[in-house]
Motif scaffolding. Sequence first.
Motif, PDB file in Angstrom:
ATOM      1  N   TYR A  30     -40.287  10.981 -35.772  1.00  0.00           N
ATOM      2  CA  TYR A  30     -40.928  10.862 -34.451  1.00  0.00           C
ATOM      3  C   TYR A  30     -41.176  12.242 -33.845  1.00  0.00           C
ATOM      4  O   TYR A  30     -42.269  12.519 -33.313  1.00  0.00           O
ATOM      5  N   LYS A  40     -44.441  14.574 -32.467  1.00  0.00           N
ATOM      6  CA  LYS A  40     -44.457  15.032 -31.081  1.00  0.00           C
ATOM      7  C   LYS A  40     -44.740  16.523 -30.965  1.00  0.00           C
ATOM      8  O   LYS A  40     -45.498  16.953 -30.085  1.00  0.00           O
ATOM      9  N   ARG A  47     -51.955  13.710 -37.055  1.00  0.00           N
ATOM     10  CA  ARG A  47     -51.090  12.554 -36.823  1.00  0.00           C
ATOM     11  C   ARG A  47     -51.601  11.327 -37.584  1.00  0.00           C
ATOM     12  O   ARG A  47     -50.819  10.605 -38.222  1.00  0.00           O
ATOM     13  N   LEU A  94     -49.591   9.370 -40.475  1.00  0.00           N
ATOM     14  CA  LEU A  94     -49.211   7.977 -40.265  1.00  0.00           C
ATOM     15  C   LEU A  94     -49.806   7.083 -41.344  1.00  0.00           C
ATOM     16  O   LEU A  94     -49.132   6.179 -41.854  1.00  0.00           O
ATOM     17  N   TYR A 102     -39.651   5.555 -37.846  1.00  0.00           N
ATOM     18  CA  TYR A 102     -40.625   6.162 -36.923  1.00  0.00           C
ATOM     19  C   TYR A 102     -41.380   5.091 -36.148  1.00  0.00           C
ATOM     20  O   TYR A 102     -41.565   5.211 -34.928  1.00  0.00           O
ATOM     21  N   GLU A 113     -41.837   4.601 -32.173  1.00  0.00           N
ATOM     22  CA  GLU A 113     -43.173   4.543 -31.578  1.00  0.00           C
ATOM     23  C   GLU A 113     -43.344   3.259 -30.765  1.00  0.00           C
ATOM     24  O   GLU A 113     -43.919   3.281 -29.671  1.00  0.00           O
ATOM     25  N   GLU A 114     -42.808   2.149 -31.279  1.00  0.00           N
ATOM     26  CA  GLU A 114     -42.899   0.878 -30.558  1.00  0.00           C
ATOM     27  C   GLU A 114     -42.124   0.944 -29.243  1.00  0.00           C
ATOM     28  O   GLU A 114     -42.599   0.450 -28.206  1.00  0.00           O
ATOM     29  N   TYR A 167     -41.488   3.669 -27.513  1.00  0.00           N
ATOM     30  CA  TYR A 167     -42.255   4.564 -26.626  1.00  0.00           C
ATOM     31  C   TYR A 167     -43.408   3.804 -25.981  1.00  0.00           C
ATOM     32  O   TYR A 167     -43.610   3.872 -24.755  1.00  0.00           O
ATOM     33  N   ASP A 168     -44.187   3.097 -26.789  1.00  0.00           N
ATOM     34  CA  ASP A 168     -45.339   2.355 -26.267  1.00  0.00           C
ATOM     35  C   ASP A 168     -44.906   1.294 -25.259  1.00  0.00           C
ATOM     36  O   ASP A 168     -45.568   1.081 -24.230  1.00  0.00           O
TER      37      ASP A 168
END
Length: 374
Positions: free
Chosen positions: A242, A246, A262, A266, A324, A328-329, A331-332
């Motif tokens: 992650y 960033k 990115r 990914l 990761y 990310e999930e 964070y979203d």
Amino acid sequence: DYGVDESQIAVSLGSRFSPESFQETRDNLEALEKEFSKFDRDIVDTIGGLDPAENNPQARANLEHGKEYYEYLFQDATGSSHSIEEVEEMLYDGMERSLNSMVSVYMLDSDTYEAFLNGDYATSFTDYQAMMDFLTQAIGEEFPAIGDVEYTLNPLDEELANSGIAAYFNIPAIDGTTPMSIFVNTTSGQADMQALETFTTVAHEGIPGHLYMTVYQNEHLPNAWRKTIPSFLGYSEGYATYVEMKVLDYLDLDSNAVLLQRANTLFSNCAVALIDIGIHYHGWDLQDLEDFAQENGLNVEAMPDIYAQIQSNPTAFLSYYVGYLEFEELYDHALAELGNKFDLMAFHEAILSTGSAPFQVVANAVEEYIQSAA
């Protein structure tokens, strides 16, 4: 040699032990010698009896109960509460989002797209220490402070150095007093010092990755057990992956170049994770893998080597890539719930506060942050 010498026992244990104690110790050592000897013989007999011609060339799914066994390996590697099918959906979604991002840059900014494909985007760093110094300053407004960190950058042994390794963090001993260490590839021609991947790898292993996470949690977790014993690779490697993504924000690069870096990373990560699941959960053979590669624009000629690597090492990459996606999930989710109240520093404090843990525990910490900030 586990032979028992009673005179040596007497010297090492001292005169305060009785003859009965000597005999008990002697009996224990003889029993230990017997069991270890049997264990050694079993290892030799087992290895000697292996027939290379009968080695399993297929996936875990092709073995009896292999699919069920893989489910346990999957949970252990990822720490995810999602089912394999749910993770597959996340991975395919990640690939689709990546492709959409790359296509949008191509349509709107073809010059940047072509420059990225040509490898024209790089950093200006000429050594690893400069990267660490830069990252130490750059993270200040988005990651909680940890103060001065004592660490060393040591050259990677030439026998271990290859073009696929830029650096790695050496996990410190629980009771050690020496500085933490990052081993870096200084072998000429092996690591491209200015490549974006070199910079992100240093972030992964150093700051704000493994080294930073270790220091922060040693300072903030409430007890020694939580600091040292739990080991959930999905959390630790997922977090470090992650932060790889960033830290690209800190570089003086065109925003579309960052978006492409990115998206490309990914896409590759999701593809590898899907290949692992395909081989070991769905029982893909090499032809199935080559079909997957063809459908998704991957190098078909590379698939035999990739199949052999992943067939022999199930879940080896899932900790990084599925971990990761879990971060990310989270964070979203936090950003969607809080909108302009979202604070990246506070989010990072939340995900670091749990220490190495299953993602349901991390999700609970994020929910607490959301409730406190709403």
